[in-house]
Scaffold this motif. Structure first.
Motif, short mmCIF file in Angstrom:
data_model
loop_
_atom_site.label_atom_id
_atom_site.label_comp_id
_atom_site.label_asym_id
_atom_site.label_seq_id
_atom_site.Cartn_x
_atom_site.Cartn_y
_atom_site.Cartn_z
N LEU A 101 0.83 -1.16 0.14
CA LEU A 101 0.01 0.03 0.03
C LEU A 101 0.83 1.16 0.15
O LEU A 101 1.90 1.31 0.63
CB LEU A 101 -0.93 0.05 1.08
N ARG A 102 0.32 2.29 -0.68
CA ARG A 102 1.04 3.32 -0.91
C ARG A 102 0.41 4.78 -0.43
O ARG A 102 -0.79 4.85 -0.59
CB ARG A 102 1.66 3.69 -2.25
N THR A 103 1.01 5.64 0.31
CA THR A 103 0.28 7.00 0.81
C THR A 103 -0.01 7.61 -0.59
O THR A 103 0.84 8.05 -1.28
CB THR A 103 1.28 7.70 1.69
N ASP A 104 -1.28 8.13 -0.80
CA ASP A 104 -1.89 8.83 -1.82
C ASP A 104 -1.59 10.36 -1.64
O ASP A 104 -1.99 11.01 -0.43
CB ASP A 104 -3.43 8.56 -1.93
N PRO A 105 -0.69 10.94 -2.38
CA PRO A 105 -0.54 12.46 -2.16
C PRO A 105 -1.47 13.31 -1.97
O PRO A 105 -1.67 14.57 -1.64
CB PRO A 105 0.58 12.76 -3.24
N ARG A 106 -2.69 12.82 -2.73
CA ARG A 106 -3.97 13.69 -2.65
C ARG A 106 -4.56 13.84 -1.31
O ARG A 106 -5.21 14.88 -0.93
CB ARG A 106 -4.90 13.21 -3.53
N ASP A 107 -4.69 12.78 -0.44
CA ASP A 107 -5.04 13.05 0.84
C ASP A 107 -4.44 12.06 2.03
O ASP A 107 -5.00 12.08 3.25
CB ASP A 107 -6.66 12.56 0.73
N ASN A 108 -3.38 11.67 1.66
CA ASN A 108 -2.48 10.62 2.79
C ASN A 108 -3.18 9.54 3.12
O ASN A 108 -2.74 9.03 4.15
CB ASN A 108 -2.19 11.84 3.83
N THR A 109 -4.03 9.07 2.38
CA THR A 109 -4.75 7.57 2.70
C THR A 109 -3.81 6.57 1.99
O THR A 109 -2.98 6.92 1.06
CB THR A 109 -6.18 7.61 2.21
N LEU A 110 -3.81 5.60 2.57
CA LEU A 110 -3.32 4.31 1.99
C LEU A 110 -4.01 3.79 0.56
O LEU A 110 -5.21 3.61 0.81
CB LEU A 110 -3.11 3.27 2.89
N VAL A 111 -3.49 3.43 -0.50
CA VAL A 111 -4.06 3.29 -1.65
C VAL A 111 -3.36 2.01 -2.56
O VAL A 111 -2.10 1.97 -2.16
CB VAL A 111 -4.46 4.25 -2.73
N VAL A 112 -4.17 1.33 -3.19
CA VAL A 112 -3.40 0.44 -4.00
C VAL A 112 -3.16 1.10 -5.29
O VAL A 112 -3.93 1.82 -5.99
CB VAL A 112 -4.52 -0.76 -4.41
N THR A 113 -1.89 0.92 -5.68
CA THR A 113 -1.38 1.68 -6.84
C THR A 113 -0.14 0.80 -7.60
O THR A 113 0.77 0.59 -6.93
CB THR A 113 -0.87 3.14 -6.49
#
Length: 785
Positions: A518-530
């Motif tokens: 899981l990676r931190t989404d720079p849009r909102d700092n949530t953890l996302v699949v990317t």
């Protein structure tokens, strides 16, 4: 109302809010008074002509490992048969085999795609496939074993008026009957799981009237067929990968003479009856990395000889007992009435959408057909049901007749627990466990992480990597989704030993993969699949709804299991912390829809067959009825429409049932029957895919009983077209079997049989206040109404 423990005397007397049988020792099987009648013709497919087309008309029988299609042709009966492990590809394949792992080092490829997504928000599939995919080599395909022909000299040239070809679902018997020149002929075929054979018998009511020749053909040329005594042996090696295979057929006859022919066929002349048994196998083994075991000769010989030592009536009786042990657990009565003179293909052709008793007969038959097909294609000791179950007439079947794990394999088993066939999941469990070792290598080499992974599809040879079909190659969430069925098996059955030894190790390893990836989404700092990809639809993005929902489901299940088993507090804390930061994949868009992507990209006129972003509704459990998310899911589902292919219509039955809209769920069932069902009642994508059969049966169960939130909800989505009826034997999570009778759309009687001692909550309009919670004792029955 929360019920306190009630003594046996009180239960017997019927005091308190419920009544139950007094004896905890009462046999669950001893319940004839609760069983609706199942007229045999309502559990039978039948036709007035031989099958002319394998996919549309032939009738399937199966033992799990073996399958056959029965044609009922007169001059030469055809049994096209399969053994599930007969696969090209894998280790030893011509051209090599790499498990789908990258053949060239790509140390920065994944990170580069992730960086581009951070900067550009979305990427087209071809761009991502060029970076992360590669052409597939050595993948292989399931193979037909060939055809067993029974040539019958002197058979009628035209179909007799009394000809009948049928498949009895309750007995799992395919039969052909006709009269010719005053002689009544009868053929019967079965696939026995306990004896491990296909078996058949040809008989007539006049002595000496059965003459036939048994011979084998195949579209491949990699075998030899020899006949000695009463035995026909087919043996060879696949040219592609050297996989050894063998089938043996032994023949018994009453009266007449038997001749072994030099062309590898057997002829019986002038017999009263002829019976045969067929066993088959390969040297495949589900052991990474070689996938080879013992030569099949000894096992095939032992199996066919043991079966040949029994006469056909004994084989038949043992087969029926075994099949009915599973099949008879569930009975559905929706006031169906099958016209005695209307064959199944005409019943389907005349279907009007559920408005008549004949329509309901087709619906009830279709429901039970799904259960029959799962029993026939998934039994212990075999591979799980593939895209075509266990039936395949080709050397190049559609999609290789493989295991697509972006929904299709999972859908095959949606019905297993609730429709009371938990034993059928044993091959699935073993198959998923066998993916772990190759999946760990793929996780390490492709992602540099712990855990295990598998992508969009797989084969029996541990293919866990990628290929280059841009819209269907990248789906690392598949392992997480596969483990969901394992946890469901635990939630229904409650075995802590199963959870500890089978489900949890695979769940934990799959969770570790996502803890690392899981990676931190720079849009909102949530953890996302990317990168993430909503199956076969749109662009690659970060945090697509389905990806997030599947990972949320996995981490939630794993945390629950870790708490149940008392796993390390540090691991539980990490799971909980990750869930707190995880984007849950639930977001309402500009037109009230549940968004498919984290950015509001959905179009209200988009009618794509995949509705993947509703995973949280079904098979997941993030979305509860009545919530804002349920309302948004309904908007999305309505916009996508009622079209699609067979499997997608089946999924929509389940979606609408979870939304408590029984009429729309029933509409999807009727759409599937009218537009996506073949005359032999197989689901068509097109072409034939068995997942639609299984998904439809699951959907019917969801209309009648739900328990995903640990509450037994009775008739949550009953359609108006089924105002009166009953169902027996459905299972609920928490260890309960449920029988329901209803009239005028409301439950009138409810029987809950507890498999475990624990607190149960039941929700029904039959109950005071609409809900009852009580402590159930294992083995006891609780009767309401």
């Amino acid at each position: 109302m929360k019920g306190a423990a009630v003594g046996a005397a009180a239960l017997t007397a019927g005091t308190g809010p419920w009544a139950a049988a007094a004896s905890a020792a009462e046999s669950v099987a001893d319940r004839s008074a609760d069983r609706p009648a199942d007229p045999s013709d309502e559990l039978r497919l039948w036709y007035t002509a031989p099958a002319a087309d394998w996919e549309r008309e032939a009738l399937p029988i199966g033992s799990g490992a073996l399958g056959a299609m029965i044609f009922g042709t007169l001059a030469s009966e055809r049994l096209q048969f399969n053994e599930k492990t007969l696969w090209t590809g894998g280790p030893g394949a011509r051209g090599g085999y790499d498990f789908g792992n990258w053949r060239d080092p790509r140390p920065d490829a994944l990170a580069d795609v992730q960086r581009r997504l951070d900067a550009e928000t979305k990427l087209d599939p071809d761009t991502v496939a060029a970076e992360l995919g590669q052409p597939r080599i050595g993948y292989g395909a399931h193979q037909t074993f060939g055809d067993l022909h029974l040539d019958v000299p002197g058979a009628p040239a035209t179909t007799p008026a009394d000809y009948r070809r049928s498949l009895d679902l309750r007995d799992a018997l395919a039969t052909v009957t006709y009269t010719h020149q005053g002689v009544a002929h009868h053929r019967e075929f079965l696939a026995s799981h306990p004896d491990g054979v296909l078996a058949g018998r040809l008989s007539a009511d006049r002595p000496g009237s059965v003459t036939c020749t048994l011979r084998h053909t195949s579209p491949r040329t990699d075998f030899t067929a020899t006949a000695t005594g009463d035995r026909l042996t087919i043996r060879g090696q696949l040219a592609d990968n050297g996989l050894k295979f063998e089938a043996q057929i032994r023949v018994r006859h009453v009266g007449g003479t038997l001749t072994a022919n030099s062309d590898g066929s057997l002829t019986v002349t002038g017999a009263d009856s002829v019976s045969f048994v067929l066993a088959a196998g390969t040297d495949y083994a589900d052991t990474y990395p070689d996938y080879r075991g013992a030569d099949p000769h000894a096992a095939v010989t032992a199996t066919v000889d043991a079966a040949a030592a029994k006469d056909h009536p004994a084989l038949r009786a043992r087969h029926i007992r075994d099949h009915r042990t599973l099949f008879d657990r569930v009975a559905l009565d929706i006031r169906q009435a099958a016209p005695a003179d209307v064959p199944t293909d005409q019943l389907l052709k005349g279907y009007t959408g559920g408005t008549t008793a004949a329509d309901r007969a087709l619906e009830a038959l279709f429901f039970q057909y799904g259960r029959y097909l799962l029993i026939a294609s998934s039994r212990a000791g075999s591979l799980p049901a593939n895209l075509q179950g266990v039936w395949n007439q080709s050397t190049t079947p559609p999609w290789s007749a493989d295991y697509h794990v972006n929904i299709n394999l999972q859908m095959n088993y949606w019905l297993a627990e609730a429709a009371n066939l938990p034993e059928t999941t044993a091959p699935y469990d073993r198959f998923v466990a066998a993916l772990r070792a190759p999946g760990e290598r793929t996780a390490k080499e492709m992602f540099g992480s712990r855990g295990w992974v598998v992508h969009n599809e797989t084969n029996p040879y541990g293919f866990t990597g990628v290929h280059d079909w841009s819209t269907a190659f990248w789906f690392p969430e598949a392992a997480a989704w596969l483990t969901a069925q394992l946890y469901e098996h635990y939630r229904f059955g409650g075995s802590a030993d199963y959870l500890r030894t089978t489900a949890y190790p695979l769940m934990k390893s799959a969770a570790e993969f996502w803890l690392d990836n899981l990676r931190t989404d720079p849009r909102d700092n949530t953890l996302v699949v990317t990168p993430s990809y909503s199956p076969e639809h749109g662009d690659f993005t970060a945090g697509a709804a389905m990806s997030q929902q599947i990972v949320h489901d996995l981490l939630t299940n794993t945390l629950e299991a870790a708490r149940t088993l008392g796993d390390a507090p540090a691991f539980r804390k990490q799971l909980a912390g990750t869930l707190d930061r995880l984007d849950p994949g639930l977001r309402i868009g500009s037109w009230g829809q549940l968004q498919e992507w984290k950015t509001d990209l959905d179009g209200p006129t988009d009618d794509h067959r995949h509705v993947s972003h509703l995973y949280a509704l079904h098979p997941g459990r993030q979305i509860e009825p009545g919530s804002e998310w349920a309302d948004a899911a309904k908007v999305s589902l309505t916009a996508r429409g009622d079209g699609g292919t067979g499997w997608s219509k089946a999924w929509k039955i389940n979606f609408w049932a979870r939304l408590r809209d029984g009429d729309h769920a029933h509409k999807m069932l009727s759409e599937q029957l009218r537009a996506s069902t073949l005359p032999n009642l197989w689901d068509t994508h097109p072409p034939f895919q068995i997942d639609g059969n299984f998904g439809a049966t699951s959907g019917v169960v969801e209309m009648l009983l739900q328990s995903q939130f640990d509450v037994i909800e009775v008739l949550p989505a009953l359609p108006a077209s089924w105002p009166d009826g009953s169902v027996r034997g459905l299972r609920a999570r928490g260890g309960a079997t449920v029988d329901v009778t209803w009239a005028a759309g409301r439950a009138t009687r409810l029987v809950v049989t507890a498999a475990r001692t624990r607190e149960l909550t039941v929700r029904s309009t039959l109950l005071s206040g609409g809900q009852q919670t009580f402590r159930a004792i294992a083995g006891r029955r609780y009767v309401f109404g």
